[in-house]
Design a protein around this motif. Sequence first.
Motif, PDB file in Angstrom:
ATOM      1  N   VAL A   1       0.854  -1.187   0.000  1.00  0.00           N
ATOM      2  CA  VAL A   1       0.000   0.000   0.000  1.00  0.00           C
ATOM      3  C   VAL A   1       0.890   1.238   0.000  1.00  0.00           C
ATOM      4  O   VAL A   1       1.828   1.340   0.791  1.00  0.00           O
ATOM      5  CB  VAL A   1      -0.918   0.042   1.247  1.00  0.00           C
ATOM      6  CG1 VAL A   1      -1.806   1.274   1.207  1.00  0.00           C
ATOM      7  CG2 VAL A   1      -1.747  -1.218   1.344  1.00  0.00           C
ATOM      8  N   GLN A   2       0.615   2.175  -0.897  1.00  0.00           N
ATOM      9  CA  GLN A   2       1.311   3.463  -0.906  1.00  0.00           C
ATOM     10  C   GLN A   2       0.327   4.526  -0.449  1.00  0.00           C
ATOM     11  O   GLN A   2      -0.849   4.495  -0.830  1.00  0.00           O
ATOM     12  CB  GLN A   2       1.828   3.789  -2.302  1.00  0.00           C
ATOM     13  CG  GLN A   2       2.883   2.830  -2.783  1.00  0.00           C
ATOM     14  CD  GLN A   2       3.371   3.185  -4.177  1.00  0.00           C
ATOM     15  OE1 GLN A   2       2.914   4.132  -4.809  1.00  0.00           O
ATOM     16  NE2 GLN A   2       4.315   2.418  -4.680  1.00  0.00           N
ATOM     17  N   TYR A   3       0.815   5.475   0.358  1.00  0.00           N
ATOM     18  CA  TYR A   3      -0.037   6.527   0.902  1.00  0.00           C
ATOM     19  C   TYR A   3       0.374   7.883   0.348  1.00  0.00           C
ATOM     20  O   TYR A   3       1.571   8.173   0.222  1.00  0.00           O
ATOM     21  CB  TYR A   3       0.063   6.553   2.429  1.00  0.00           C
ATOM     22  CG  TYR A   3      -0.424   5.282   3.076  1.00  0.00           C
ATOM     23  CD1 TYR A   3      -1.775   5.099   3.348  1.00  0.00           C
ATOM     24  CD2 TYR A   3       0.457   4.261   3.398  1.00  0.00           C
ATOM     25  CE1 TYR A   3      -2.233   3.940   3.937  1.00  0.00           C
ATOM     26  CE2 TYR A   3       0.009   3.090   3.982  1.00  0.00           C
ATOM     27  CZ  TYR A   3      -1.335   2.935   4.248  1.00  0.00           C
ATOM     28  OH  TYR A   3      -1.780   1.776   4.828  1.00  0.00           O
ATOM     29  N   TYR A   4      -0.626   8.706   0.048  1.00  0.00           N
ATOM     30  CA  TYR A   4      -0.391  10.048  -0.460  1.00  0.00           C
ATOM     31  C   TYR A   4      -1.270  11.020   0.312  1.00  0.00           C
ATOM     32  O   TYR A   4      -2.447  10.749   0.523  1.00  0.00           O
ATOM     33  CB  TYR A   4      -0.716  10.130  -1.957  1.00  0.00           C
ATOM     34  CG  TYR A   4       0.161   9.250  -2.790  1.00  0.00           C
ATOM     35  CD1 TYR A   4       1.357   9.722  -3.300  1.00  0.00           C
ATOM     36  CD2 TYR A   4      -0.202   7.933  -3.053  1.00  0.00           C
ATOM     37  CE1 TYR A   4       2.175   8.906  -4.059  1.00  0.00           C
ATOM     38  CE2 TYR A   4       0.618   7.111  -3.810  1.00  0.00           C
ATOM     39  CZ  TYR A   4       1.803   7.599  -4.306  1.00  0.00           C
ATOM     40  OH  TYR A   4       2.611   6.793  -5.050  1.00  0.00           O
ATOM     41  N   ASP A   5      -0.693  12.136   0.714  1.00  0.00           N
ATOM     42  CA  ASP A   5      -1.435  13.196   1.386  1.00  0.00           C
ATOM     43  C   ASP A   5      -1.571  14.364   0.423  1.00  0.00           C
ATOM     44  O   ASP A   5      -0.562  14.857  -0.095  1.00  0.00           O
ATOM     45  CB  ASP A   5      -0.713  13.633   2.663  1.00  0.00           C
ATOM     46  CG  ASP A   5      -0.676  12.517   3.694  1.00  0.00           C
ATOM     47  OD1 ASP A   5      -1.734  11.914   3.952  1.00  0.00           O
ATOM     48  OD2 ASP A   5       0.406  12.230   4.237  1.00  0.00           O
ATOM     49  N   LEU A   6      -2.807  14.775   0.181  1.00  0.00           N
ATOM     50  CA  LEU A   6      -3.075  15.874  -0.743  1.00  0.00           C
ATOM     51  C   LEU A   6      -3.714  17.038  -0.007  1.00  0.00           C
ATOM     52  O   LEU A   6      -4.556  16.842   0.869  1.00  0.00           O
ATOM     53  CB  LEU A   6      -4.024  15.417  -1.859  1.00  0.00           C
ATOM     54  CG  LEU A   6      -3.550  14.277  -2.757  1.00  0.00           C
ATOM     55  CD1 LEU A   6      -4.628  13.939  -3.779  1.00  0.00           C
ATOM     56  CD2 LEU A   6      -2.256  14.635  -3.451  1.00  0.00           C
ATOM     57  N   ASN A   7      -3.306  18.251  -0.377  1.00  0.00           N
ATOM     58  CA  ASN A   7      -3.927  19.472   0.140  1.00  0.00           C
ATOM     59  C   ASN A   7      -3.989  20.477  -1.007  1.00  0.00           C
ATOM     60  O   ASN A   7      -3.350  20.289  -2.034  1.00  0.00           O
ATOM     61  CB  ASN A   7      -3.154  20.014   1.354  1.00  0.00           C
ATOM     62  CG  ASN A   7      -1.765  20.467   0.983  1.00  0.00           C
ATOM     63  OD1 ASN A   7      -1.602  21.397   0.199  1.00  0.00           O
ATOM     64  ND2 ASN A   7      -0.744  19.813   1.530  1.00  0.00           N
ATOM     65  N   PRO A   8      -4.744  21.552  -0.842  1.00  0.00           N
ATOM     66  CA  PRO A   8      -4.955  22.483  -1.957  1.00  0.00           C
ATOM     67  C   PRO A   8      -3.881  23.571  -2.103  1.00  0.00           C
ATOM     68  O   PRO A   8      -4.034  24.463  -2.926  1.00  0.00           O
ATOM     69  CB  PRO A   8      -6.312  23.108  -1.622  1.00  0.00           C
ATOM     70  CG  PRO A   8      -6.341  23.122  -0.140  1.00  0.00           C
ATOM     71  CD  PRO A   8      -5.629  21.857   0.282  1.00  0.00           C
ATOM     72  N   GLU A   9      -2.824  23.498  -1.323  1.00  0.00           N
ATOM     73  CA  GLU A   9      -1.824  24.568  -1.337  1.00  0.00           C
ATOM     74  C   GLU A   9      -1.233  24.785  -2.738  1.00  0.00           C
ATOM     75  O   GLU A   9      -1.014  25.906  -3.168  1.00  0.00           O
ATOM     76  CB  GLU A   9      -0.717  24.265  -0.325  1.00  0.00           C
ATOM     77  CG  GLU A   9       0.186  25.430  -0.039  1.00  0.00           C
ATOM     78  CD  GLU A   9      -0.544  26.676   0.466  1.00  0.00           C
ATOM     79  OE1 GLU A   9      -0.086  27.778   0.131  1.00  0.00           O
ATOM     80  OE2 GLU A   9      -1.569  26.557   1.169  1.00  0.00           O
TER      81      GLU A   9
END
Length: 137
Positions: free
Chosen positions: A79-87
């Motif tokens: 499993v690979q994890y990615y954190d996304l935000n609108p910056e």
Amino acid sequence: MFTKGNKFEDERGVIRFNNDFDASAVKRIYIIENANINFVRGWQGHAIEQRWFSCIKGSFRIAVIEVDDFDNPSQNLEVQYYDLNPETLDFLHIKAGCITAIKAAEEGSKLLVLANYGLGEIKDEYRFPLNHFNIKL
């Protein structure tokens, strides 16, 4: 899998952009808003279709698994994890053959989704119970 965006700010305001993202394959656009921050949307994936995710409000954590066999996937896949935000206008490319689980990290978060097939154009949706794979979202 990840195309980094950027932003420019001056006295006029802010421009968020991604000059490296090629949208020529996109046929459909929609926005996901999870019911609350405890809800995990997944596991869902496509053997043929592709998706691109970009957070436009709040933040999301997305788990991605490349599936070995959609009819009987191993429960021990990486499993690979990615954190996304609108910056910045980052795009996470979910290639064909992958499944995802999506969790909003903040109330009111919105995830822009781009797809390379129109709605109903092909039958290519696979779903698995959340407990089928070992995730920590």
